[in-house]
Design an enzyme around this catalytic site. Structure first.
Site, mmCIF file in Angstrom:
data_model
loop_
_atom_site.group_PDB
_atom_site.id
_atom_site.type_symbol
_atom_site.label_atom_id
_atom_site.label_comp_id
_atom_site.label_asym_id
_atom_site.label_seq_id
_atom_site.Cartn_x
_atom_site.Cartn_y
_atom_site.Cartn_z
ATOM 1 N N LYS A 1 0.254 3.852 -2.724
ATOM 2 C CA LYS A 1 -0.713 4.945 -2.674
ATOM 3 C C LYS A 1 -0.048 6.313 -2.533
ATOM 4 O O LYS A 1 -0.690 7.348 -2.786
ATOM 5 C CB LYS A 1 -1.698 4.704 -1.523
ATOM 6 C CG LYS A 1 -2.565 3.453 -1.713
ATOM 7 C CD LYS A 1 -3.549 3.290 -0.566
ATOM 8 C CE LYS A 1 -4.507 2.127 -0.806
ATOM 9 N NZ LYS A 1 -4.030 0.856 -0.256
ATOM 10 N N SER B 1 0.784 -1.239 0.000
ATOM 11 C CA SER B 1 0.000 0.000 0.000
ATOM 12 C C SER B 1 0.814 1.285 0.000
ATOM 13 O O SER B 1 0.225 2.374 -0.138
ATOM 14 C CB SER B 1 -0.962 0.014 1.196
ATOM 15 O OG SER B 1 -2.104 -0.755 0.917
ATOM 16 N N SER C 1 -6.167 4.081 3.964
ATOM 17 C CA SER C 1 -5.660 3.083 3.016
ATOM 18 C C SER C 1 -6.769 2.398 2.218
ATOM 19 O O SER C 1 -6.704 1.203 1.921
ATOM 20 C CB SER C 1 -4.824 2.016 3.746
ATOM 21 O OG SER C 1 -3.942 1.382 2.844
#
Length: 384
Positions: free
Chosen positions: A58, A55, A110
């Site tokens: 991102k 993640s 997230s």
């Protein structure tokens, strides 16, 4: 004379050589610590090895969205976005939401669904967005070892980056004030059709580490635990990246070690605007404003510039700790010297090269001869 022995620097993109891996013992398979202002690498462990980012992807998605789209635009959530697996902000199909709120949900909580909605809105599909994002961050940051196939970091064999690349992407992203504000947000009210709550930032060091101001954590099975952290103390900002830790506690522990070392064990050395260097072909190189680099412990420096204007700073162990490219000064050569003077700690006159002593000797003798003939002239007048 002091002007003849100053060093030089250009405010070009800073580049650094690797620090020794054994300076900090880490659990994570790869790690990097950089200075946020210059990009200087203070520590690296397998920093250029391609790994799955999870993640922390991102970070790039957020940067892309903030700089390529209007945050006030309204985004209609697709069925595909609403159904994305993994962490979610519980978007509902056909829900309409401002782009900025989706970026907040993606970076703070997230939300994979928010990442997909952003990608589809900007580029039409995840694939098109990912290709555009890869090209965009490469051009904007100069990285070379990253390829994104989605906006959220779910596992794909062709979705990879390196600790060094993620550090540089983060460094550039943190120069965007809106990005910086979002990733430093600890809690944020959230109101959507499918979920009304208060988001809590998933990055625990925002609460637990003094000076932490972002940015993103991540996890998928194939990537292990990944963590990118920015922290600022006493006008120094550092960025730490750790990848493929076996647990989140190891990722946080490693990050804390890196940041502690960066704040406590490194000092700053300032290169002055007036500093100058001479290359082997006698060209003179200069800087346009003051710049600085960080160094560890009590050390002396050696400054070398090649004929293309590349300045390399080495420590007293011969380790390259900082490099950059300088600006050539037109019409200057020969009589100037490249040695250290004001630029290096503990520099003394013995460091000046032979050409400087020849110059000094030449002008010293001229002064002495002038005084001698003047005295002779005065004596002749008196005798007359």
């Amino acid at each position: 004379m002091l002007l003849l022995v100053c060093v030089a620097w250009l405010p070009a993109e800073a580049e650094a050589e690797n620090a020794a891996e054994d300076e900090v013992s880490l659990h994570s398979e790869a790690a990097v610590l950089i200075d946020a202002e210059s990009g200087q690498v203070l520590f690296e462990k397998n920093g250029d090895e391609q790994m799955y980012p999870a993640s922390i992807t991102k970070i790039a998605t957020g940067l892309m969205a903030l700089e390529k789209a209007d945050l006030d635009e309204k985004v209609t959530v697709s069925e595909e976005a609403a159904d994305v697996e993994g962490t979610s902000v519980y978007l509902v199909e056909d829900e309409v939401m401002p782009l900025k709120q989706l970026v907040e949900g993606m970076l703070i909580n997230s939300g994979n669904d928010a990442g997909t909605a952003i990608a589809e809105h900007i580029s039409g599909s995840e694939q098109a967005f990912s290709e555009e994002m890869t090209e965009y961050v490469m051009k904007k940051t100069g990285i070379e070892d990253t390829n994104f196939t989605n906006p959220h970091g779910l596992f794909s064999e062709n979705h990879y980056s390196t600790a060094e690349d993620m550090a540089e992407i983060t460094r550039v992203a943190m120069q965007n004030d809106t990005f910086r504000d979002i990733v430093s947000t600890k809690e944020k009210a959230w109101k959507g059709e499918g979920w009304e709550t208060e988001l809590r930032n998933h990055h625990q060091l925002l609460w637990d580490y003094d000076g932490a101001n972002g940015v993103k954590n991540g996890y998928v099975t194939e990537a292990g635990y990944t963590l990118v952290t920015s922290a600022e103390r006493d006008d120094r900002e550092l960025i730490a990246v750790v990848m493929k830790a076996d647990s989140d506690s190891y990722a946080y522990e490693d990050t804390t070690k890196l940041l502690d070392a960066g704040f406590e064990e490194f000092d700053e050395h300032i290169l002055k605007e007036a500093d100058r260097y001479q290359s082997p072909n006698q060209s003179i190189y200069t800087l346009r404003n003051d710049r600085s680099f960080l160094y560890r412990g009590d050390t002396d420096f050696d400054f070398q510039v090649n004929d293309k204007g590349k300045l390399t700073v080495s420590d007293d162990q011969g380790k390259d700790i900082f490099t950059t490219y300088l600006s050539k000064e037109r019409g200057k050569s020969g009589t100037d010297t490249k040695k250290r003077a004001e630029a290096a700690p503990k520099a003394d006159s013995r460091d000046m090269d032979e050409s400087l002593w020849k110059t000094w000797s030449k002008y010293s003798s001229v002064v002495a001869d002038t005084i001698y003939y003047h005295l002779q002239y005065m004596m002749n007048i008196n005798n007359f």
